[in-house]
Design a protein around this motif. Structure first.
Motif, PDB file in Angstrom:
ATOM      1  N   CYS A 163      51.086  20.762  29.458  1.00  0.00           N
ATOM      2  CA  CYS A 163      52.166  21.251  28.878  1.00  0.00           C
ATOM      3  C   CYS A 163      53.104  20.718  27.804  1.00  0.00           C
ATOM      4  CB  CYS A 163      53.115  21.929  29.768  1.00  0.00           C
ATOM      5  SG  CYS A 163      52.444  22.990  31.007  1.00  0.00           S
ATOM      6  N   ILE A 164      53.356  19.277  27.879  1.00  0.00           N
ATOM      7  CA  ILE A 164      53.912  18.556  26.926  1.00  0.00           C
ATOM      8  C   ILE A 164      53.154  18.377  25.675  1.00  0.00           C
ATOM      9  CG2 ILE A 164      54.972  16.262  26.458  1.00  0.00           C
ATOM     10  CD1 ILE A 164      55.783  15.922  29.547  1.00  0.00           C
ATOM     11  N   ALA A 165      51.856  18.117  25.836  1.00  0.00           N
ATOM     12  CA  ALA A 165      51.182  18.074  24.742  1.00  0.00           C
ATOM     13  C   ALA A 165      50.912  19.431  23.981  1.00  0.00           C
ATOM     14  CB  ALA A 165      49.789  17.679  25.123  1.00  0.00           C
ATOM     15  N   ALA A 166      50.781  20.544  24.533  1.00  0.00           N
ATOM     16  CA  ALA A 166      50.713  21.783  24.062  1.00  0.00           C
ATOM     17  C   ALA A 166      51.798  22.184  23.381  1.00  0.00           C
ATOM     18  CB  ALA A 166      50.052  22.649  25.272  1.00  0.00           C
ATOM     19  N   PHE A 167      52.907  21.844  23.592  1.00  0.00           N
ATOM     20  CA  PHE A 167      54.325  22.546  23.291  1.00  0.00           C
ATOM     21  C   PHE A 167      55.120  21.483  22.368  1.00  0.00           C
ATOM     22  CE2 PHE A 167      52.806  25.589  26.737  1.00  0.00           C
ATOM     23  CZ  PHE A 167      52.570  26.738  25.844  1.00  0.00           C
ATOM     24  N   GLY A 168      54.682  20.339  22.614  1.00  0.00           N
ATOM     25  CA  GLY A 168      55.613  19.254  21.997  1.00  0.00           C
ATOM     26  C   GLY A 168      55.634  18.936  20.563  1.00  0.00           C
ATOM     27  N   ASN A 169      54.617  19.456  19.938  1.00  0.00           N
ATOM     28  CA  ASN A 169      54.401  19.040  18.490  1.00  0.00           C
ATOM     29  C   ASN A 169      54.128  17.528  18.150  1.00  0.00           C
ATOM     30  OD1 ASN A 169      54.496  21.948  17.541  1.00  0.00           O
ATOM     31  ND2 ASN A 169      56.867  21.603  18.028  1.00  0.00           N
ATOM     32  N   HIS A 170      53.574  16.784  19.297  1.00  0.00           N
ATOM     33  CA  HIS A 170      53.091  15.550  19.050  1.00  0.00           C
ATOM     34  C   HIS A 170      52.035  15.214  18.182  1.00  0.00           C
ATOM     35  CE1 HIS A 170      56.504  14.609  21.861  1.00  0.00           C
ATOM     36  NE2 HIS A 170      55.999  15.500  22.537  1.00  0.00           N
ATOM     37  N   PRO A 171      51.938  14.341  17.319  1.00  0.00           N
ATOM     38  CA  PRO A 171      50.686  13.955  16.544  1.00  0.00           C
ATOM     39  C   PRO A 171      49.492  13.408  17.489  1.00  0.00           C
ATOM     40  CG  PRO A 171      52.545  12.943  15.668  1.00  0.00           C
ATOM     41  CD  PRO A 171      53.091  13.427  16.806  1.00  0.00           C
ATOM     42  N   GLU A 172      48.344  14.101  17.021  1.00  0.00           N
ATOM     43  CA  GLU A 172      47.168  13.832  18.073  1.00  0.00           C
ATOM     44  C   GLU A 172      47.047  12.526  18.232  1.00  0.00           C
ATOM     45  OE1 GLU A 172      42.530  14.541  17.854  1.00  0.00           O
ATOM     46  OE2 GLU A 172      43.779  16.226  17.140  1.00  0.00           O
ATOM     47  N   GLU A 173      46.987  11.580  17.309  1.00  0.00           N
ATOM     48  CA  GLU A 173      46.797  10.105  17.441  1.00  0.00           C
ATOM     49  C   GLU A 173      47.663   9.482  18.477  1.00  0.00           C
ATOM     50  OE1 GLU A 173      44.442   8.029  16.336  1.00  0.00           O
ATOM     51  OE2 GLU A 173      43.403  10.024  15.490  1.00  0.00           O
ATOM     52  N   GLU A 174      49.026   9.986  18.434  1.00  0.00           N
ATOM     53  CA  GLU A 174      49.755   9.355  19.322  1.00  0.00           C
ATOM     54  C   GLU A 174      49.621   9.814  20.778  1.00  0.00           C
ATOM     55  OE1 GLU A 174      54.777   8.936  19.993  1.00  0.00           O
ATOM     56  OE2 GLU A 174      53.999  10.425  18.759  1.00  0.00           O
ATOM     57  N   LEU A 175      49.221  11.060  20.797  1.00  0.00           N
ATOM     58  CA  LEU A 175      48.744  11.560  22.242  1.00  0.00           C
ATOM     59  C   LEU A 175      47.627  10.592  22.608  1.00  0.00           C
ATOM     60  CD1 LEU A 175      48.706  15.453  21.585  1.00  0.00           C
ATOM     61  CD2 LEU A 175      50.416  14.106  23.028  1.00  0.00           C
ATOM     62  N   ALA A 221      54.449  24.710  34.417  1.00  0.00           N
ATOM     63  CA  ALA A 221      54.890  25.537  33.538  1.00  0.00           C
ATOM     64  C   ALA A 221      56.085  25.135  32.518  1.00  0.00           C
ATOM     65  CB  ALA A 221      55.068  27.205  34.043  1.00  0.00           C
ATOM     66  N   PRO A 222      56.192  25.292  31.737  1.00  0.00           N
ATOM     67  CA  PRO A 222      57.201  24.772  30.663  1.00  0.00           C
ATOM     68  C   PRO A 222      58.614  25.531  30.702  1.00  0.00           C
ATOM     69  CG  PRO A 222      55.529  25.531  29.168  1.00  0.00           C
ATOM     70  CD  PRO A 222      55.188  25.683  30.543  1.00  0.00           C
ATOM     71  N   VAL A 223      59.564  24.701  30.745  1.00  0.00           N
ATOM     72  CA  VAL A 223      60.840  25.412  30.529  1.00  0.00           C
ATOM     73  C   VAL A 223      61.610  25.027  29.085  1.00  0.00           C
ATOM     74  CG1 VAL A 223      63.121  25.662  31.500  1.00  0.00           C
ATOM     75  CG2 VAL A 223      61.254  25.619  32.915  1.00  0.00           C
ATOM     76  N   TRP A 224      62.210  25.665  28.355  1.00  0.00           N
ATOM     77  CA  TRP A 224      62.927  25.493  27.197  1.00  0.00           C
ATOM     78  C   TRP A 224      64.332  25.528  27.449  1.00  0.00           C
ATOM     79  CZ3 TRP A 224      57.987  27.316  26.844  1.00  0.00           C
ATOM     80  CH2 TRP A 224      57.079  26.704  25.852  1.00  0.00           C
ATOM     81  N   LYS A 225      65.013  24.156  26.826  1.00  0.00           N
ATOM     82  CA  LYS A 225      66.514  24.147  26.823  1.00  0.00           C
ATOM     83  C   LYS A 225      66.988  24.558  25.348  1.00  0.00           C
ATOM     84  CE  LYS A 225      70.404  21.556  28.560  1.00  0.00           C
ATOM     85  NZ  LYS A 225      70.762  20.244  29.312  1.00  0.00           N
ATOM     86  N   SER A 226      66.079  24.450  24.441  1.00  0.00           N
ATOM     87  CA  SER A 226      66.157  24.446  23.011  1.00  0.00           C
ATOM     88  C   SER A 226      64.821  25.306  22.439  1.00  0.00           C
ATOM     89  CB  SER A 226      66.849  23.482  22.287  1.00  0.00           C
ATOM     90  OG  SER A 226      65.593  22.349  22.200  1.00  0.00           O
ATOM     91  N   ARG A 227      64.816  25.507  21.163  1.00  0.00           N
ATOM     92  CA  ARG A 227      63.743  26.158  20.793  1.00  0.00           C
ATOM     93  C   ARG A 227      62.654  25.148  20.105  1.00  0.00           C
ATOM     94  NH1 ARG A 227      63.947  31.700  20.033  1.00  0.00           N
ATOM     95  NH2 ARG A 227      66.179  32.338  20.702  1.00  0.00           N
ATOM     96  N   THR A 264      64.927  31.461  29.223  1.00  0.00           N
ATOM     97  CA  THR A 264      65.959  32.542  28.896  1.00  0.00           C
ATOM     98  C   THR A 264      67.398  32.386  29.410  1.00  0.00           C
ATOM     99  OG1 THR A 264      64.447  34.345  29.003  1.00  0.00           O
ATOM    100  CG2 THR A 264      66.476  35.257  28.874  1.00  0.00           C
ATOM    101  N   GLN A 265      67.590  31.642  30.517  1.00  0.00           N
ATOM    102  CA  GLN A 265      68.786  31.380  31.113  1.00  0.00           C
ATOM    103  C   GLN A 265      69.441  30.439  30.512  1.00  0.00           C
ATOM    104  OE1 GLN A 265      67.657  31.070  35.267  1.00  0.00           O
ATOM    105  NE2 GLN A 265      68.723  33.061  35.608  1.00  0.00           N
ATOM    106  N   LEU A 266      68.671  29.211  30.041  1.00  0.00           N
ATOM    107  CA  LEU A 266      69.268  28.130  29.482  1.00  0.00           C
ATOM    108  C   LEU A 266      69.377  28.154  28.116  1.00  0.00           C
ATOM    109  CD1 LEU A 266      66.802  25.559  31.229  1.00  0.00           C
ATOM    110  CD2 LEU A 266      69.374  25.888  31.614  1.00  0.00           C
ATOM    111  N   CYS A 267      68.454  29.064  27.207  1.00  0.00           N
ATOM    112  CA  CYS A 267      68.839  28.961  25.861  1.00  0.00           C
ATOM    113  C   CYS A 267      68.355  30.384  25.092  1.00  0.00           C
ATOM    114  CB  CYS A 267      67.837  27.955  25.033  1.00  0.00           C
ATOM    115  SG  CYS A 267      66.212  28.296  25.139  1.00  0.00           S
ATOM    116  N   GLY A 268      68.293  31.314  25.826  1.00  0.00           N
ATOM    117  CA  GLY A 268      67.856  32.645  25.285  1.00  0.00           C
ATOM    118  C   GLY A 268      66.407  32.647  25.217  1.00  0.00           C
ATOM    119  N   GLU A 269      65.996  33.968  24.500  1.00  0.00           N
ATOM    120  CA  GLU A 269      64.341  34.146  24.639  1.00  0.00           C
ATOM    121  C   GLU A 269      63.818  32.908  23.680  1.00  0.00           C
ATOM    122  OE1 GLU A 269      62.892  36.493  25.914  1.00  0.00           O
ATOM    123  OE2 GLU A 269      64.425  37.723  26.775  1.00  0.00           O
ATOM    124  N   VAL A 270      62.590  32.819  24.346  1.00  0.00           N
ATOM    125  CA  VAL A 270      61.648  31.639  23.813  1.00  0.00           C
ATOM    126  C   VAL A 270      60.396  32.221  23.135  1.00  0.00           C
ATOM    127  CG1 VAL A 270      62.824  29.678  25.100  1.00  0.00           C
ATOM    128  CG2 VAL A 270      61.044  30.852  26.062  1.00  0.00           C
TER     129      VAL A 270
END
Length: 270
Positions: A163-175, A221-227, A264-270
């Motif tokens: 989940c972190i790799a999928a949604f974290g926008n991290h460079p592939e080389e760092e992963l 499953a990931p949870v977002w506090k910000s977008r 949704t509760q933490l930051c609104g719709e994601v």
């Protein structure tokens, strides 16, 4: 993600490495001492602490005396050993009081744990460094996972890592660099893992079917506090054969729904 079966490197090596790399060594040494004492089942002596963290004993003693003065560490005059003091509870209590995620997630963790007979965790994501268990609900008789609040794991391990790799926008080389350091029972290849990460982006949740711990299925499953990127994740852990009987697809959808509600509760719709 059991504390007993954790596939991370030894805690002392992790802490010693963090101390050496820190740009604020005094703070890093104090934090490393606290973490080491927190992981230990028994009080530790000065020489043991210094050796485990790669510190000069005189430097270690200076740190320990400062922590004792601040009531974060206790010193037993009879045994000459150190342990955590109650002062750390004050900090933890203040943090828990301000953490909305814990308050919002606990009911969902308990509901899903009871319905599917799984151990549930709410974890906080700390970049690509690690994840920390901040809430949990233990399963019934089928599987007891001894991960407690405060337990730390490598960020990219198991289903949560996908989940972190999928949604974290991290460079592939760092992963890839971080991936090489992970320890699994049945490790996937990096290219295979990247394909699994791509599926997570499409379906919104991740599954580790026995790669991390043989015979154990982990769903996250990931949870977002910000977008920007996920701040937390909901994690379900159970014996693979038992989950298949009880309905793995139903668990996946229940977990995904709970994570979306929390976001949704933490930051609104994601």
């Amino acid at each position: 993600m059991s504390e007993v079966r954790s596939r991370s490197t030894r805690p002392d090596r992790e802490l010693a490495k963090a101390v050496q790399a820190s740009k604020a060594p005094a703070i890093s040494r104090a934090a490393a001492v606290l973490r080491l004492l927190g992981k230990s089942d028994a009080p530790l002596g000065l020489q043991t602490i210094a050796r485990e963290l790669g510190l000069v004993p005189s430097t270690c003693l200076y740190v320990l005396r400062a922590l004792v003065a601040e009531e974060f560490v206790a010193f037993d005059l009879d045994t000459k050993r150190y342990s955590l003091e109650a002062g750390v509870l004050t900090l933890a209590r203040h943090w828990l009081r301000r953490n909305r995620f814990n308050d919002l997630a606990q009911a969902a963790l308990e509901r899903i744990s009871k319905t599917f007979d799984v151990t549930m965790m709410g974890v906080q994501i700390v970049g690509l460094e690690h994840i920390v268990v901040v809430a949990c609900s233990q399963s019934g008789a089928n599987l007891q996972v001894s991960a407690q609040i405060g337990s730390r794991f490598p960020a990219l391990i198991s289903a949560t890592g996908r989940c972190i790799a999928a949604f974290g926008n991290h460079p592939e080389e760092e992963l890839k660099s971080r991936f090489k350091e992970l320890r699994w029972d049945h490790p996937p290849g990096f290219e295979e893992w990247l394909k699994q990460v791509a599926r997570v982006r499409a379906q919104g949740f991740a599954v580790d079917d026995g790669h991390y711990i043989a015979g154990v299925t982990v769903v996250a499953a990931p949870v977002w506090k910000s977008r920007e990127r996920p701040s937390h994740a909901l994690v379900a852990i159970g014996i693979g054969s038992n989950l298949k009987r009880r309905g793995l697809p139903a668990l996946q959808q229940e977990l995904l729904g709970a994570a979306r509600t929390l976001s949704t509760q933490l930051c609104g719709e994601v």
